[in-house]
Structure formats: C-alpha cells, structure tokens
Design a protein around this motif. Structure first.
Motif, PDB file in Angstrom:
ATOM      1  N   LEU A  20       0.831  -1.208   0.000  1.00  0.00           N
ATOM      2  CA  LEU A  20       0.000   0.000   0.000  1.00  0.00           C
ATOM      3  C   LEU A  20       0.865   1.258   0.000  1.00  0.00           C
ATOM      4  CD1 LEU A  20      -2.702  -1.017   2.654  1.00  0.00           C
ATOM      5  CD2 LEU A  20      -3.129  -0.648   0.206  1.00  0.00           C
ATOM      6  N   ILE A  21       1.848   1.278   0.883  1.00  0.00           N
ATOM      7  CA  ILE A  21       2.719   2.449   0.988  1.00  0.00           C
ATOM      8  C   ILE A  21       3.560   2.623  -0.275  1.00  0.00           C
ATOM      9  CG2 ILE A  21       4.633   3.457   2.279  1.00  0.00           C
ATOM     10  CD1 ILE A  21       1.751   3.533   3.559  1.00  0.00           C
ATOM     11  N   ASN A  22       4.047   1.517  -0.837  1.00  0.00           N
ATOM     12  CA  ASN A  22       4.808   1.610  -2.089  1.00  0.00           C
ATOM     13  C   ASN A  22       3.975   2.220  -3.204  1.00  0.00           C
ATOM     14  OD1 ASN A  22       7.156   0.537  -1.047  1.00  0.00           O
ATOM     15  ND2 ASN A  22       6.683  -1.566  -1.649  1.00  0.00           N
ATOM     16  N   TYR A  23       2.712   1.781  -3.305  1.00  0.00           N
ATOM     17  CA  TYR A  23       1.823   2.341  -4.331  1.00  0.00           C
ATOM     18  C   TYR A  23       1.620   3.837  -4.133  1.00  0.00           C
ATOM     19  CZ  TYR A  23       0.245  -2.101  -6.432  1.00  0.00           C
ATOM     20  OH  TYR A  23       0.174  -3.297  -7.116  1.00  0.00           O
ATOM     21  N   LEU A  24       1.462   4.275  -2.884  1.00  0.00           N
ATOM     22  CA  LEU A  24       1.156   5.680  -2.621  1.00  0.00           C
ATOM     23  C   LEU A  24       2.379   6.579  -2.768  1.00  0.00           C
ATOM     24  CD1 LEU A  24      -1.272   5.331   0.419  1.00  0.00           C
ATOM     25  CD2 LEU A  24      -1.860   6.020  -1.914  1.00  0.00           C
ATOM     26  N   PHE A  76      -7.817   0.348  -0.747  1.00  0.00           N
ATOM     27  CA  PHE A  76      -7.937   1.748  -1.163  1.00  0.00           C
ATOM     28  C   PHE A  76      -9.407   2.140  -1.294  1.00  0.00           C
ATOM     29  CE2 PHE A  76      -3.536   1.764  -3.377  1.00  0.00           C
ATOM     30  CZ  PHE A  76      -2.922   2.225  -2.228  1.00  0.00           C
ATOM     31  N   MET A  77     -10.207   1.243  -1.876  1.00  0.00           N
ATOM     32  CA  MET A  77     -11.627   1.553  -2.029  1.00  0.00           C
ATOM     33  C   MET A  77     -12.316   1.649  -0.673  1.00  0.00           C
ATOM     34  SD  MET A  77     -14.600  -0.115  -4.423  1.00  0.00           S
ATOM     35  CE  MET A  77     -14.043   0.741  -5.893  1.00  0.00           C
ATOM     36  N   HIS A  78     -11.981   0.735   0.223  1.00  0.00           N
ATOM     37  CA  HIS A  78     -12.547   0.772   1.571  1.00  0.00           C
ATOM     38  C   HIS A  78     -12.161   2.070   2.282  1.00  0.00           C
ATOM     39  CE1 HIS A  78     -13.787  -0.399   5.537  1.00  0.00           C
ATOM     40  NE2 HIS A  78     -12.550  -0.462   5.982  1.00  0.00           N
ATOM     41  N   LEU A 119     -10.182   6.063  -4.785  1.00  0.00           N
ATOM     42  CA  LEU A 119     -11.180   5.308  -5.560  1.00  0.00           C
ATOM     43  C   LEU A 119     -10.689   5.037  -6.972  1.00  0.00           C
ATOM     44  CD1 LEU A 119     -13.998   4.181  -6.264  1.00  0.00           C
ATOM     45  CD2 LEU A 119     -14.773   6.547  -6.560  1.00  0.00           C
ATOM     46  N   THR A 120     -10.205   6.049  -7.640  1.00  0.00           N
ATOM     47  CA  THR A 120      -9.806   5.862  -9.041  1.00  0.00           C
ATOM     48  C   THR A 120      -8.471   5.120  -9.162  1.00  0.00           C
ATOM     49  OG1 THR A 120      -8.991   8.145  -8.953  1.00  0.00           O
ATOM     50  CG2 THR A 120     -11.118   7.789  -9.987  1.00  0.00           C
ATOM     51  N   TYR A 121      -7.609   5.287  -8.166  1.00  0.00           N
ATOM     52  CA  TYR A 121      -6.304   4.610  -8.186  1.00  0.00           C
ATOM     53  C   TYR A 121      -6.461   3.094  -8.079  1.00  0.00           C
ATOM     54  CZ  TYR A 121      -1.216   4.347  -7.278  1.00  0.00           C
ATOM     55  OH  TYR A 121       0.134   4.091  -7.351  1.00  0.00           O
ATOM     56  N   CYS A 122      -7.554   2.647  -7.464  1.00  0.00           N
ATOM     57  CA  CYS A 122      -7.841   1.204  -7.369  1.00  0.00           C
ATOM     58  C   CYS A 122      -7.693   0.510  -8.712  1.00  0.00           C
ATOM     59  CB  CYS A 122      -9.291   0.955  -6.933  1.00  0.00           C
ATOM     60  SG  CYS A 122      -9.753   1.544  -5.343  1.00  0.00           S
ATOM     61  N   ILE A 126      -4.701  -2.270 -10.633  1.00  0.00           N
ATOM     62  CA  ILE A 126      -5.095  -3.575 -11.175  1.00  0.00           C
ATOM     63  C   ILE A 126      -4.727  -3.669 -12.652  1.00  0.00           C
ATOM     64  CG2 ILE A 126      -7.080  -5.026 -11.798  1.00  0.00           C
ATOM     65  CD1 ILE A 126      -8.425  -3.995  -9.199  1.00  0.00           C
ATOM     66  N   LEU A 127      -5.082  -2.635 -13.405  1.00  0.00           N
ATOM     67  CA  LEU A 127      -4.908  -2.671 -14.856  1.00  0.00           C
ATOM     68  C   LEU A 127      -3.446  -2.579 -15.276  1.00  0.00           C
ATOM     69  CD1 LEU A 127      -7.981  -0.462 -15.812  1.00  0.00           C
ATOM     70  CD2 LEU A 127      -7.758  -2.939 -16.074  1.00  0.00           C
ATOM     71  N   GLU A 128      -2.578  -2.112 -14.373  1.00  0.00           N
ATOM     72  CA  GLU A 128      -1.150  -2.019 -14.698  1.00  0.00           C
ATOM     73  C   GLU A 128      -0.346  -3.207 -14.173  1.00  0.00           C
ATOM     74  OE1 GLU A 128       0.432   1.704 -13.335  1.00  0.00           O
ATOM     75  OE2 GLU A 128      -0.138   2.731 -15.183  1.00  0.00           O
ATOM     76  N   ASP A 129      -0.989  -4.144 -13.492  1.00  0.00           N
ATOM     77  CA  ASP A 129      -0.271  -5.260 -12.869  1.00  0.00           C
ATOM     78  C   ASP A 129       0.247  -6.226 -13.935  1.00  0.00           C
ATOM     79  OD1 ASP A 129       0.637  -7.451 -11.423  1.00  0.00           O
ATOM     80  OD2 ASP A 129      -1.019  -7.401  -9.991  1.00  0.00           O
TER      81      ASP A 129
END
Length: 294
Positions: A20-24, A76-78, A119-122, A126-129
């Motif tokens: 989570l932190i890496n993504y942010l 992230f959505m939660h 919300l949008t980063y969720c 996924i789509l870039e994995d």
C-alpha cells in the motif's frame, strides 16, 4: 490454532501494508493530496478485506504476489469510503481509528479529493499489474466496480442514509448491509478465488459464504457499538444510537442481535464447507469476525 491464525493474518497484513505504501509513495501528485491519501491509509485498521482476499486466493494457489494488487485495490476503495462516510454531510465523525478524521486533519475539500484519488487509483493498479493476464484484469476491475459502485456499496450507503430516523424490518436491514458492508467482502472472496483458479461451482458456494460473512461482520459492528471498548474500537461507542441509525440491536434487541449473529456464522461456515476446498484459514477468519473486538 488462534495463535497460528494471528501469525498468518499478521504475515499477510505486513505484506499488504508495505505494498500500500509503495503504491502511494510512488505517486507524483500535489503534496497535500498525497499526504491526505497517505494519512488515511496509514491510520491503520485490520486490513481485513485484503487479508480475506489473500486467504481466498490461498485456498487455490500459493503465490500471493499475483493477488497483491487486487488486495491493495480493495483496501484503497474501503479507505475512500471511510473518508467520505466521515464527512459532515454523511456521518459527521471527528475520529477514525483513534485519530482525527481526514477532513478534521486537513479540510473537507482535501478529504473529498483524497477519497476520489483512492477510488480511481484502485483500477489503475489492477490494470497495470504485469502479473495479471488481460482477461484477469478485466474480470477483477469489473467485479470491483460492480461491488463498490452504484449497484453495490454506494447503493448500500444510500439506503443506510435513507433508513436513519425510521424503523426498517429485518429484510430491509439485511439488504442495506449486504450492500454497504457485504459487497466489498464479496469482492475480496471472489477476486481472491478467481485469481487462484477456483471453479464455477466453488465460486457459487463462495458467493453464498461471502453474503453471510458480510451480514456477520455488520451485526458484530452493531453489537460492538453498544458493548465495545472505545480504546479498542478507536471511536466512540453509541454513535449509531446518537445518529439514529438502523441497526440489529435497535430492531431485535441486543440478545436478538447476538442470536442472529450465531445464525449468520452457522450459514457462512456451511457455505464455506460446501466450497470443496481446504479453507481452514477462511473458516477461522469467519470465527474471528464473529468474536472480534474492534
């Protein structure tokens, strides 16, 4: 086995927290927006939804890395939903997880944008994995939009707001919480199982399991709002009654709510047992949900 379950959950939580932190932190965005998003994600929480997703994946496969983007996406959505729930226009809460809510720490406009960003980063993560096939990306992104969108969690939030200050029956209450709370749990169970390679028949049973797990999670929340410890909950008890929320104890009484909880627990475990797989950790997580203290 509880110590083993705690170790298992902590292992998964550690992996999710790091991801989570890496993504942010890799986001190149306005600093205030970034700090606001990080603030609510780093505020903690059980990470139950990503743990549930990874546990469902673990029933059918063992390489957790493949399911990590979906696990982070649901968290992230939660978190976005909590930021928006706490706003003055909705539940108007000052504290979340023992800390000032996002709009109290920053301001309302920043909190709204932080929620929008999460919300949008969720869907982006996924789509870039690179570990997911094109088909898997479409399936997971579609499922998340369905569970978190206007037919799922958002619908439940609307029905929950409309049910304030009036009496609803049990069927109406179950519908509210199957959507508001249950849909992200449904995503977690089904996304994990899908990525792990569960069969269509197994997914049908797991969907039934997720439905009762969502109701079980919510009835325990309602019970804790009366009987819980504020320090463990990280928020004041009694807020449901103060806000005139529709809850299980309000409808059934505290003893009736506890009885209904046991019914949901039994039905969730029955559906999970019928999923035809070694789901021992999922079974223990279900018991954990019914007895959790925060």
């Amino acid at each position: 086995m509880r110590k083993d379950l705690n170790r298992y959950m902590n292992h998964l939580k550690d992996g999710v927290d790091k991801a989570l932190i890496n993504y942010l932190y890799r986001l190149d965005i306005p600093e205030r927006l970034k700090n606001s998003m990080i603030y609510s994600v780093e505020a903690g929480g059980k990470r139950f939804r990503p743990i549930l997703l990874l546990s469902a994946y673990d029933v059918y496969a063992k390489d957790f890395e493949k399911a990590l983007s979906a696990a982070c996406a649901v968290e992230f959505m939660h978190t976005y939903s909590l930021i928006h729930d706490d706003l003055p226009a909705m539940d108007d809460d000052d504290y979340r997880r023992g800390k000032p809510t996002n709009h109290r720490q920053f301001d309302e406009a920043t909190a709204i944008l932080a929620g929008d960003g999460l919300l949008t980063y969720c869907f982006e993560i996924i789509l870039e994995d690179p570990l997911l096939s094109a088909e898997e990306k479409v399936k997971i992104a579609r499922l998340l939009s369905e569970c978190g969108g206007p037919k799922g969690m958002v619908a439940g939030q609307m029905l929950d707001m409309e049910a304030e200050k009036k009496q609803v029956n049990l069927a109406e209450l179950e519908k509210i919480h199957a959507l508001k709370t249950g849909e992200l749990l449904r995503f977690s169970v089904l996304a994990g199982a899908l990525l792990g390679g569960a069969t269509k028949q197994q997914l049908t049973q797991l969907e039934q399991f997720a439905y009762y797990l969502g109701l079980l999670f919510q009835v325990q929340d309602d019970i804790l709002d009366i009987t819980g410890d504020e320090e463990k909950l990280g928020k004041p008890v009694g807020s449901d009654a103060e806000n005139e929320k529709s809850t299980y104890p309000k409808l059934l009484g505290l003893d009736g709510a506890i009885k209904k909880k046991e019914e949901y627990l039994s039905k969730a475990k029955e559906a999970l047992a019928n999923a035809d797989a070694d789901a021992s950790y999922l079974m223990e997580l279900t018991t954990f949900v019914s007895s959790r203290e925060n």
